[in-house]
Structures are given as C-alpha cells and as structure tokens.
Design a protein around this motif. Structure first.
Motif, PDB file in Angstrom:
ATOM      1  N   GLU A 121       2.234   1.804  -3.438  1.00 29.12           N
ATOM      2  CA  GLU A 121       1.201   2.341  -4.329  1.00 29.12           C
ATOM      3  C   GLU A 121       0.983   3.825  -4.080  1.00 29.12           C
ATOM      4  O   GLU A 121       0.864   4.609  -5.030  1.00 29.12           O
ATOM      5  N   VAL A 122       0.934   4.225  -2.822  1.00 24.82           N
ATOM      6  CA  VAL A 122       0.740   5.640  -2.491  1.00 24.82           C
ATOM      7  C   VAL A 122       1.922   6.452  -3.002  1.00 24.82           C
ATOM      8  O   VAL A 122       1.754   7.533  -3.573  1.00 24.82           O
ATOM      9  N   ARG A 157       1.574   6.834  -6.749  1.00 25.86           N
ATOM     10  CA  ARG A 157       0.506   7.791  -7.093  1.00 25.86           C
ATOM     11  C   ARG A 157       0.968   9.217  -6.867  1.00 25.86           C
ATOM     12  O   ARG A 157       0.708  10.106  -7.668  1.00 25.86           O
ATOM     13  N   ASN A 158       1.656   9.451  -5.746  1.00 26.58           N
ATOM     14  CA  ASN A 158       2.117  10.805  -5.429  1.00 26.58           C
ATOM     15  C   ASN A 158       3.205  11.253  -6.417  1.00 26.58           C
ATOM     16  O   ASN A 158       3.308  12.428  -6.713  1.00 26.58           O
ATOM     17  N   ARG A 203       3.396  10.460  -9.590  1.00 28.10           N
ATOM     18  CA  ARG A 203       2.787  10.767 -10.890  1.00 28.10           C
ATOM     19  C   ARG A 203       2.152  12.146 -10.889  1.00 28.10           C
ATOM     20  O   ARG A 203       2.073  12.795 -11.939  1.00 28.10           O
ATOM     21  N   LYS A 204       1.668  12.620  -9.754  1.00 27.45           N
ATOM     22  CA  LYS A 204       0.984  13.918  -9.684  1.00 27.45           C
ATOM     23  C   LYS A 204       1.938  15.082  -9.907  1.00 27.45           C
ATOM     24  O   LYS A 204       1.515  16.154 -10.319  1.00 27.45           O
ATOM     25  N   GLU A 263       0.826  -1.203   0.000  1.00 27.58           N
ATOM     26  CA  GLU A 263       0.000   0.000   0.000  1.00 27.58           C
ATOM     27  C   GLU A 263       0.866   1.260   0.000  1.00 27.58           C
ATOM     28  O   GLU A 263       0.566   2.221  -0.701  1.00 27.58           O
TER      29      GLU A 263
END
Length: 58
Positions: A49-50, A53-54, A56-57, A46
């Motif tokens: 994954e976080v 995601r962070n 990519r932003k 997890e």
C-alpha cells in the motif's frame, strides 16, 4: 563447472517421510507460527500500500 543431477531418491518424497521425521510440533508452536504468518502478511500488505501511494504521487 559441472552440476550434479539430483538423484530421484533425494528429491522424491514418500508417504513414510512424515512418519520417519522426528520433529514434534506443539499446539503452542502452531499458534505462534500462524500469528507470525499473519504478521508477515499484514506487513507485506502495508508495504505494498505504501509503495502504491508513493508511486501515485510522482
């Protein structure tokens, strides 16, 4: 500072080591250890994954 070289007797494990070891693991402890390992693996996945995601932003 000098470092001592470990002796081969101290680092090399033999087949008698598990026999001489006095710890006893019950089935309940094995199940708890497996659950804890699964929980840690899940938390790690997890967090990865976080992190992805962070990233990519940005």
């Amino acid at each position: 500072m000098t470092f001592k070289k470990p002796t081969p007797e101290a680092t090399k494990k033999t087949l008698n080591d598990p026999i001489n070891e006095k710890t006893v693991i019950t089935g309940k402890e094995v199940i708890n250890n497996q659950k804890e390992a699964e929980k840690q693996q899940k938390e790690f996945e997890e967090s990865v994954e976080v992190g992805l995601r962070n990233r990519r932003k940005k």
